[in-house]
Design a protein around this motif. Sequence first.
Motif, mmCIF file in Angstrom:
data_model
loop_
_atom_site.group_PDB
_atom_site.id
_atom_site.type_symbol
_atom_site.label_atom_id
_atom_site.label_comp_id
_atom_site.label_asym_id
_atom_site.label_seq_id
_atom_site.Cartn_x
_atom_site.Cartn_y
_atom_site.Cartn_z
ATOM 1 N N SER A 496 0.698 -1.129 0.119
ATOM 2 C CA SER A 496 0.221 0.139 0.150
ATOM 3 C C SER A 496 0.996 1.077 -0.239
ATOM 4 O O SER A 496 2.119 1.237 0.332
ATOM 5 N N GLU A 498 -0.031 5.266 1.061
ATOM 6 C CA GLU A 498 -1.125 6.130 1.017
ATOM 7 C C GLU A 498 -0.524 7.240 1.687
ATOM 8 O O GLU A 498 0.241 7.539 2.373
ATOM 9 N N ILE A 500 -2.172 10.501 3.992
ATOM 10 C CA ILE A 500 -3.247 10.871 4.924
ATOM 11 C C ILE A 500 -2.827 12.016 5.737
ATOM 12 O O ILE A 500 -1.957 12.565 5.640
ATOM 13 N N TYR A 508 -4.968 7.400 13.581
ATOM 14 C CA TYR A 508 -5.343 6.980 12.568
ATOM 15 C C TYR A 508 -5.197 5.368 12.580
ATOM 16 O O TYR A 508 -4.039 4.934 12.975
ATOM 17 N N HIS A 509 -6.218 4.583 12.271
ATOM 18 C CA HIS A 509 -5.989 3.258 12.301
ATOM 19 C C HIS A 509 -6.404 2.550 11.004
ATOM 20 O O HIS A 509 -7.269 2.793 10.550
ATOM 21 N N SER A 510 -5.413 1.626 10.615
ATOM 22 C CA SER A 510 -5.737 0.924 9.156
ATOM 23 C C SER A 510 -5.155 -0.429 9.325
ATOM 24 O O SER A 510 -4.713 -0.870 10.240
ATOM 25 N N GLU A 511 -5.636 -1.371 8.632
ATOM 26 C CA GLU A 511 -4.985 -2.540 8.330
ATOM 27 C C GLU A 511 -4.752 -2.886 6.907
ATOM 28 O O GLU A 511 -5.151 -2.409 5.944
ATOM 29 N N SER A 572 -2.147 -4.718 11.480
ATOM 30 C CA SER A 572 -2.821 -3.583 12.148
ATOM 31 C C SER A 572 -1.488 -2.543 12.063
ATOM 32 O O SER A 572 -0.568 -2.888 12.567
ATOM 33 N N THR A 574 -1.556 1.586 13.775
ATOM 34 C CA THR A 574 -2.205 2.831 14.292
ATOM 35 C C THR A 574 -0.996 3.727 14.345
ATOM 36 O O THR A 574 0.120 3.731 14.926
ATOM 37 N N GLU A 689 -7.740 -4.795 -3.529
ATOM 38 C CA GLU A 689 -8.105 -5.104 -2.331
ATOM 39 C C GLU A 689 -9.158 -6.112 -2.030
ATOM 40 O O GLU A 689 -10.342 -6.004 -2.506
#
Length: 878
Positions: A496, A498, A500, A508-511, A572, A574, A689
């Motif tokens: 990925s 990104e 942001i 910010y939380h993403s997986e 994950s 964070t 995805e």
Amino acid sequence: MELLKFLLFICLMTGACALETQSHLKISRNGYQLLVVAVHDSVPDNPALFEKIKTTFTKASKVLYTATRNRAYFQKIFFLLPNTWTNRPEYKPSTSVTISGADIIFSAPRSTRRNFSHTRMYAGCGHQGFHTQLLTDIFSNSHPLVQSSPEKFIVHEFAKLRYGVFEEYSSPGENQFYFSTTYGRLDPVRCTVGLRGVIKNGQAFCLFSSIDPETGEFPPGCTYIPYPFRASGTASMMDHQYVREIKDFCDDDQTPGHFSHNVEPPNRQNRLCSHRSTWDIISNTPDFLNNANPPGSLSDSQLTPQFIVFRAPSRRRRRLAVVLDPPQEFHKRLRLHQAVDHFLTEGFDDETKVAIITNAAHRKGTRMRSRRSAAVKSSLQSIDQFYSLSTMRSRIRRGIEILKKRNSTKEGMEFHLIVISCNNQSGFETEVLQEMATTGITPHFIHCGENGIENMEKIRLQGGHAESRNQRSIFYAVQRLSDKLHDEKDVSVQISNENIELDGDTAYHSEFSLDDSLRGELTIRLHYSTSEPSVQVVAPNGSECIYKSTDRKLRYIRLTSLVSHNEQGKWSITIKNKTPNKESINVLVMLQPIISEDEVPIRTNAWVKVFHEHSPPRVGVYAEVMNGGHPVVNANVTAHVYHEDRKVAVIPLRDSGGGFDIMKNDGIYSNSFTEIESQGRHYVEVMIEDVLTNSEIHRTYELQLPTEKDTEDDQHDLHAPRLDYHTEKIPLRHRLKRSTSSGEFHVDHRWDSLSGGYDYPPARINDLTVTRVNRKDRKVSLSWTAPGSDLDNGRASSYEIRYNTNGTALVLNPKKGMLVKEDMLGDTSGKPKEAGQVETVTVQFPAKMKWVAIMLRSIDENNNAGEFSNMVTTYFVL
């Protein structure tokens, strides 16, 4: 070195390198030059095999000359042998000729990454493909598609690669027979009726009286087997080309006694290319259009190719001169330095030497050093230093001087001048490019300013990378450059990428998911703008990623972890902004894979193709999702199109075999971009995805069925063995996630006047099929993939279905066919479905009809009609 300089100079002067394929292939005065033929390292060292390959290409040159009606032959062929082969005096060392840029690749028959011979295509019908993959077993006389004539099979595949034509026999999974309205019977799928053969099931013949009246098909097991000789006529090279009499491509000559192109069979050539003959397609390609390369009269000795043999180096020794021309704004300059640090830190080996050039006057600080040296790091960390805009030319000159000084003939040495400019510099001057071509330096140029790149095409012709990007996409640009400078096995996998915006005191939380094909070193880089955030990365087993380093001058955090099989799955991340101010952060997740012949990662690639033969031009967006040589299907792929910093479209890319996507389940996902009101440069980022874990790897293998003959005593009538395929479908246990990008494309302001207000018609339907026939009631059920109102996007307004009892007449003039009226339609809502969905309809045809041929097209809300579809036929009474 002299031969390398010559190769680069020829590539520059001839305009030989295609942009989508990395091919150097060029035709001049009837001769194809710079055809690159590579041998994969799965093939063991075998001088006798190599001599046979060269002999076969010599014969193929003569076959091609005859098939193209004395218009083309193989003049110069570059062979690339693997470094696992014994080095011989006649082999030249090479770093510029690579397997990734090869036109034809030979692999071992049981190589797990390439399991059958085929040509990789994405557009076809006059457009060049990627490359041809051949197994060395084509040199066995028993191969079903070769039959002791490998030279004809090579020309058959080369025609697909260069001219974008397709097979005229039935492809795997397709019916071998169709109903011919010309002859009023079932007939084998073939180009001309002059191709003779038999229909058999084992040793028994299949008679027309054995056709099932309900299904309209021969009994199971019946197959069409052409004779290896005794054909009437000489066409077609795309239809069982091994038959002795075949030497031409099918044409449209209707002279009595001439076996011309048959428009009725539902083969790929007819279905995908609007029922045009192969010679019609070939003669209208740039190689031959407008009397280019007219027929000649060359002797056999003149048709013999010149062979130049290269051997891949055992290791690559790269020398990089990186010239920076950063923007004035600090935050943009910071991003650029972060991107260059990422480019140099990840992926390159310790043999790589680097010079960072920011000021031509500082000569002491610009000599070649290790990419990990303190001097290189210090150059990148000096973000606040002054860059003189007036010295950009001298910086480029300084870079060339450094590379020329370090030039060496040592095996594996390669020299790259990389310019990244966000200000006044917009390309290389022509004389500078010529100097680099003659000194073996490959130029690369990344531009993040407002203007385009000068001499972009010449840069690419010299094997370089040239790309314009906006500032937000600079990490994509350096990643694409890194991919180009590495062998496939050394290229990292980008999970990925990104950008942001994180408000003050927020998290910010993403997986992200690591799928089954990923194993190796995972790297996560957080590039921040002002204040260092906190970050936590948790593996699927609940453990935290603990290998962490921070560069506070370049303002990034780097986390790494070794990923084994038990760490695949959902990760994950964070990120917490610990300040009250907004923070801009780039999050880059990538993995350096561990690769073996049996275990390779799923890789992605994206590109854009502008089809200028349409008015206005059409823009196709493509993404490839592959596991080695095997396609990944059912992936969720979207293209995000940006104009400047504004996102103008999110396009679903499909592998459905409809519209822009010519082949279902081949791992190439495609769609069209139709938002052309935003003019100028556009950039495409592609996201894969698989939220529902639907993705599958499809591994296809050749299955050879035994040779058959008419009778025990009729030895001279041996029929060709048949070829079938088996596809193993391997579902992924973990979600698939990838991120990649294409290069730029331009929307010209003149398209406005051509488009009539940006109104594209619906795309052509190329997968119309008959799914069921009720012969008693004359009801035919049809199925196809719905196009959109604008090519492959949106929803069409209606369909126009035409029919005729004469299939040829319907193809030649569909509008004169009879119209299917509303009262003839069965179960249907009357409203077309969204683009990409499967349409079904049942049509009841008039009484007393014995058979029927059918075509259709879609119409949008403004009454713009698309092209007519492929044709299908069926019968009611014989």
